[in-house]
Design a protein around this motif. Structure first.
Motif, PDB file in Angstrom:
ATOM      1  N   GLY A  66       0.787  -1.226   0.000  1.00 37.91           N
ATOM      2  CA  GLY A  66       0.000   0.000   0.000  1.00 37.91           C
ATOM      3  C   GLY A  66       0.814   1.268   0.000  1.00 37.91           C
ATOM      4  O   GLY A  66       0.247   2.364  -0.094  1.00 37.91           O
ATOM      5  N   MET A  67       2.146   1.165   0.105  1.00 36.56           N
ATOM      6  CA  MET A  67       2.995   2.353   0.096  1.00 36.56           C
ATOM      7  C   MET A  67       3.381   2.702  -1.340  1.00 36.56           C
ATOM      8  O   MET A  67       3.508   1.817  -2.192  1.00 36.56           O
ATOM      9  CB  MET A  67       4.254   2.121   0.935  1.00 36.56           C
ATOM     10  CG  MET A  67       3.968   1.831   2.393  1.00 36.56           C
ATOM     11  SD  MET A  67       5.489   1.621   3.352  1.00 36.56           S
ATOM     12  CE  MET A  67       4.820   1.052   4.917  1.00 36.56           C
ATOM     13  N   VAL A  68       3.569   3.998  -1.612  1.00 33.45           N
ATOM     14  CA  VAL A  68       3.850   4.439  -2.974  1.00 33.45           C
ATOM     15  C   VAL A  68       5.213   3.948  -3.435  1.00 33.45           C
ATOM     16  O   VAL A  68       6.137   3.735  -2.643  1.00 33.45           O
ATOM     17  CB  VAL A  68       3.791   5.973  -3.087  1.00 33.45           C
ATOM     18  CG1 VAL A  68       2.415   6.494  -2.748  1.00 33.45           C
ATOM     19  CG2 VAL A  68       4.847   6.638  -2.216  1.00 33.45           C
TER      20      VAL A  68
ATOM     21  N   PHE B 180       9.887  12.761   4.490  1.00 29.71           N
ATOM     22  CA  PHE B 180       8.537  12.846   3.952  1.00 29.71           C
ATOM     23  C   PHE B 180       8.261  11.694   2.993  1.00 29.71           C
ATOM     24  O   PHE B 180       9.178  11.110   2.420  1.00 29.71           O
ATOM     25  CB  PHE B 180       8.333  14.191   3.264  1.00 29.71           C
ATOM     26  CG  PHE B 180       8.734  15.351   4.132  1.00 29.71           C
ATOM     27  CD1 PHE B 180       8.084  15.574   5.336  1.00 29.71           C
ATOM     28  CD2 PHE B 180       9.776  16.189   3.774  1.00 29.71           C
ATOM     29  CE1 PHE B 180       8.461  16.612   6.162  1.00 29.71           C
ATOM     30  CE2 PHE B 180      10.163  17.228   4.597  1.00 29.71           C
ATOM     31  CZ  PHE B 180       9.510  17.450   5.800  1.00 29.71           C
ATOM     32  N   GLU B 181       6.986  11.389   2.823  1.00 25.00           N
ATOM     33  CA  GLU B 181       6.611  10.296   1.938  1.00 25.00           C
ATOM     34  C   GLU B 181       7.238  10.485   0.564  1.00 25.00           C
ATOM     35  O   GLU B 181       7.203  11.563  -0.010  1.00 25.00           O
ATOM     36  CB  GLU B 181       5.095  10.229   1.791  1.00 25.00           C
ATOM     37  CG  GLU B 181       4.639   9.094   0.877  1.00 25.00           C
ATOM     38  CD  GLU B 181       3.131   8.959   0.829  1.00 25.00           C
ATOM     39  OE1 GLU B 181       2.620   8.031   1.469  1.00 25.00           O
ATOM     40  OE2 GLU B 181       2.486   9.802   0.175  1.00 25.00           O
TER      41      GLU B 181
ATOM     42  N   PRO C 102       5.206   6.547   5.601  1.00 21.36           N
ATOM     43  CA  PRO C 102       4.628   5.566   6.538  1.00 21.36           C
ATOM     44  C   PRO C 102       5.612   4.495   6.979  1.00 21.36           C
ATOM     45  O   PRO C 102       5.423   3.893   8.046  1.00 21.36           O
ATOM     46  CB  PRO C 102       3.447   4.977   5.763  1.00 21.36           C
ATOM     47  CG  PRO C 102       3.680   5.328   4.334  1.00 21.36           C
ATOM     48  CD  PRO C 102       4.445   6.607   4.341  1.00 21.36           C
ATOM     49  N   MET C 103       6.648   4.237   6.187  1.00 19.73           N
ATOM     50  CA  MET C 103       7.637   3.262   6.633  1.00 19.73           C
ATOM     51  C   MET C 103       8.473   3.823   7.786  1.00 19.73           C
ATOM     52  O   MET C 103       9.014   3.069   8.600  1.00 19.73           O
ATOM     53  CB  MET C 103       8.538   2.843   5.471  1.00 19.73           C
ATOM     54  CG  MET C 103       9.372   1.604   5.768  1.00 19.73           C
ATOM     55  SD  MET C 103      10.241   0.974   4.320  1.00 19.73           S
ATOM     56  CE  MET C 103       8.897   0.174   3.434  1.00 19.73           C
ATOM     57  N   LEU C 104       8.561   5.156   7.871  1.00 24.59           N
ATOM     58  CA  LEU C 104       9.297   5.794   8.963  1.00 24.59           C
ATOM     59  C   LEU C 104       8.432   5.993  10.193  1.00 24.59           C
ATOM     60  O   LEU C 104       8.936   5.987  11.314  1.00 24.59           O
ATOM     61  CB  LEU C 104       9.845   7.151   8.514  1.00 24.59           C
ATOM     62  CG  LEU C 104      10.978   7.140   7.497  1.00 24.59           C
ATOM     63  CD1 LEU C 104      11.313   8.565   7.053  1.00 24.59           C
ATOM     64  CD2 LEU C 104      12.221   6.475   8.079  1.00 24.59           C
ATOM     65  N   GLY C 105       7.148   6.230   9.994  1.00 25.93           N
ATOM     66  CA  GLY C 105       6.266   6.464  11.129  1.00 25.93           C
ATOM     67  C   GLY C 105       5.217   7.502  10.806  1.00 25.93           C
ATOM     68  O   GLY C 105       4.754   7.603   9.667  1.00 25.93           O
ATOM     69  N   THR C 106       4.862   8.317  11.784  1.00 28.93           N
ATOM     70  CA  THR C 106       3.799   9.306  11.649  1.00 28.93           C
ATOM     71  C   THR C 106       4.306  10.671  12.110  1.00 28.93           C
ATOM     72  O   THR C 106       5.361  10.791  12.743  1.00 28.93           O
ATOM     73  CB  THR C 106       2.585   8.934  12.496  1.00 28.93           C
ATOM     74  OG1 THR C 106       2.970   8.977  13.891  1.00 28.93           O
ATOM     75  CG2 THR C 106       2.083   7.538  12.153  1.00 28.93           C
TER      76      THR C 106
END
Length: 619
Positions: free
Chosen positions: A143-145, A202-203, A220-224
């Motif tokens: 689901g990640m770009v 950033f994404e 999102p792989m790094l967190g929020t």
């Protein structure tokens, strides 16, 4: 030509005040030709570059004798001016004919009204490539770009081979995270770190994230964003600040702004004029011909003339201010030369409006005082733009010295910067031995030059043999001493202190070797970090060269009653350094203290060794 005995811009007997000056300062110049040469007067010609190269001639009248030399003095007022002044001299004889003439010298005139925070340049900074620093678990990229995939083993090699289309896409991730960084804050604090500089968080579709997909969210792989704020809060509680990497010259092809592959749900510029981001990019022929950074299609360049783009970046609720609000303490501007001065100024103003203590550091690879980009002399460090710059000239000079260049070359190149830079920029420089854009410093200092012609397959798996690694470590130890003793922020690229090796990208971006660090190097960097944190002379002191010739480089940093001496010998023969000193000299790297004899401190330096000495701490 006028010789250095007649005029030396770095000597207060010839020019006061020293170096760059705030606008409105009266600068006094004195020529000292031999009286026997028969000159009757001098003429100063000043070319004011920012005022359409207007020329001003200032007479230099006889002001006395200095031994066998006449003195001719004149003053130049810089009131109302900001920019570079190029000045030269002409000496004339009684008959009015010219005698000697000089080439042009640079005088930097800056705006002192911008109050630059002092914190960045005083302490140690540490650069982290987030995907490769620390992971707590193997993430699921679904689901990640970007069509990314994740290495299962932390110690695997980064992917460096082209895909079936001949592209190196940087879609392999290791899963380093903000939580992983947070788990290592104690390590960083104990190392002496005061500023954590994060490469982009950033994404983005690529592991380096220098093509941003969405400035408003953490990848999102790094967190929020909440986790980022928590990281900042914990770092602040430990006495550390966080600096973000701002990549505003371009975005990613795979981004919500350009949306080149349609992976984002709302229309991007690639979907046509109906997108709110359409004028954020420069199309020659929509949709497949557009301006991109260095012609790399995956990094479309932003349109700096778009009012909505500038507002998005620098407005009250824009990217600069919102992330400072979230806990960041400053920004490093990627490829600052690619951003027009007005954009850099807007970023600076936005940061200061949100937090007067926020710092802006620009990525510039050359002398930033006189850099020309796209035919324009840049205002990087004239005030109101960048507070400091990445000091690649420092890295170049150190490496040249460690690999055989004369110490005088290091001194001369650094003195040129000191003369050209405003004081705030000199002390806020980001000094480094290596970054994500350079070969690992240990590999560079230990490798044999003939190895550079080897294939990428060879370089992917190459490691220094024991002999070359030992020599590289000796040189790195000397370089680290210089780095931590020099004015400006000593900045360590993650893992250099642990002995990481690697040629160019991606081999310089391997994962941190937790549990396999080079303990000798970690201990050295920890001792240097402690010295930098505790010794005020290293944080803000002046610099004076004691010896800079051949393979010996020695200089002092002094503030009030405290002095620190850095003396290194990068040669294969033993050397001796003697310096005026009173009383005891403390070894900051854990060696024995010494007593000066008859007002002189004498240091014996075996080959490839250095000393880091200081006056005793004041009670």
């Amino acid at each position: 030509m006028i010789d250095p005995q007649t005029y030396d811009a770095r000597d207060l007997r010839f020019k006061t005040p020293y170096g760059a000056v705030p606008g409105g300062t009266e600068v006094t110049f004195t020529l000292r030709p031999l009286r026997a040469e028969g000159y009757s007067r001098g003429v100063l010609t000043a070319r004011l570059e920012s005022w359409d190269n207007r020329r001003i001639e200032v007479p230099m009248v006889w002001s006395g004798l200095d031994g066998a030399r006449d003195m001719f003095t004149g003053s130049l007022n810089t009131d109302g001016y900001m920019g570079l002044i190029w000045y030269s001299f002409r000496l004339e004889r009684l008959d009015g004919k010219s005698g000697k003439e000089s080439g042009e010298y640079q005088l930097t005139v800056y705006d002192e009204n911008d109050k630059v925070p002092r914190w960045f340049g005083e302490g140690m900074a540490y650069q982290i490539f987030p995907d490769r620093f620390c992971r707590l678990s193997v993430p699921n990229p679904a689901g990640m770009v970007g069509g990314r995939w994740v290495h299962q083993g932390w110690d695997e090699e980064p992917e460096y081979r082209p895909d079936q289309n001949g592209e190196i896409r940087n879609r392999d991730f290791f899963g380093g995270s903000l939580a992983g960084i947070r788990s290592k804050l104690s390590y960083l604090r104990d190392l002496g770190v005061e500023t954590i500089y994060l490469c982009p968080i950033f994404e983005g579709p690529e592991n380096h994230r220098y093509g941003v997909g969405d400035y408003e969210k953490v990848d999102p792989m790094l967190g929020t964003k909440e986790e980022f704020s928590d990281l900042c809060a914990q770092a602040h509680a430990m006495g550390m600040r966080i600096m973000l990497d701002g990549v505003f010259n371009h975005t990613a092809f795979v981004s919500k702004y350009f949306n080149g592959d349609g992976s984002y749900p709302n229309p991007g510029a690639c979907q046509g004029p109906q997108s709110p981001y359409y004028d954020w990019f420069c199309f020659q022929h929509w949709p497949n011909q557009y301006t991109s950074w260095w012609g790399i299609y995956s990094l479309p360049t932003t349109n700096k003339n778009s009012p909505t783009w500038l507002e998005y970046i620098t407005g009250k609720d824009g990217i600069i201010r919102s992330w400072l609000r979230a806990g960041a303490d400053g920004w490093r501007l990627d490829v600052a030369d690619e951003l027009p001065d007005r954009v850099v100024a807007a970023i600076h103003d936005a940061a200061r409006a949100e937090n007067p203590d926020a710092v802006i550091i620009g990525e510039v690879w050359e002398d930033g005082s006189n850099k020309i980009a796209y035919g324009v002399r840049r205002k990087h460090i004239l005030g109101g733009h960048c507070d400091g710059l990445m000091n690649y000239p420092f890295r170049t000079a150190v490496v040249d010295y460690l690999l055989g260049g004369g110490a005088e070359r290091f001194r001369d190149s650094m003195e040129t910067l000191r003369e050209n830079y405003p004081e705030f920029a000199w002390y806020s420089a980001m000094n480094t031995l290596g970054t994500h854009d350079t070969m690992r410093i240990l590999t560079l200092l230990g490798e044999k030059s003939e190895q550079r012609g080897q294939s990428r397959d060879w370089r992917a798996h190459a490691r220094l043999n024991d002999h070359d690694r030992s020599r590289g470590k000796e040189r790195l130890a000397l370089g680290a001493m210089i780095l931590f003793a020099f004015p400006g922020a000593p900045t360590v690229y993650y893992g250099d202190e642990a002995g990481m090796e690697g040629f160019e990208d991606p081999f310089n971006r391997r994962t941190f070797p937790w549990g396999h660090e080079d303990k000798e190097l970690v201990e050295l960097f920890t001792a240097l970090g402690a010295a930098r944190k505790s010794r005020k002379a290293l944080r803000r002191g002046d610099i004076r060269y004691v010896q800079a010739a051949g393979r010996v480089l020695a200089f002092t940093r002094t503030l009030e009653e405290e002095t620190v001496l850095c003396a290194v010998n990068a040669g294969q023969e033993s050397e001796t350094v003697a310096i005026p000193w009173e009383g005891e000299a403390v070894d900051l790297l854990g060696g024995q203290a010494m007593e000066a004899e008859d007002g002189v401190l004498t240091l014996e330096l075996p080959p490839f060794t250095g000393r880091f000495m200081a006056t005793p701490e004041q009670k």
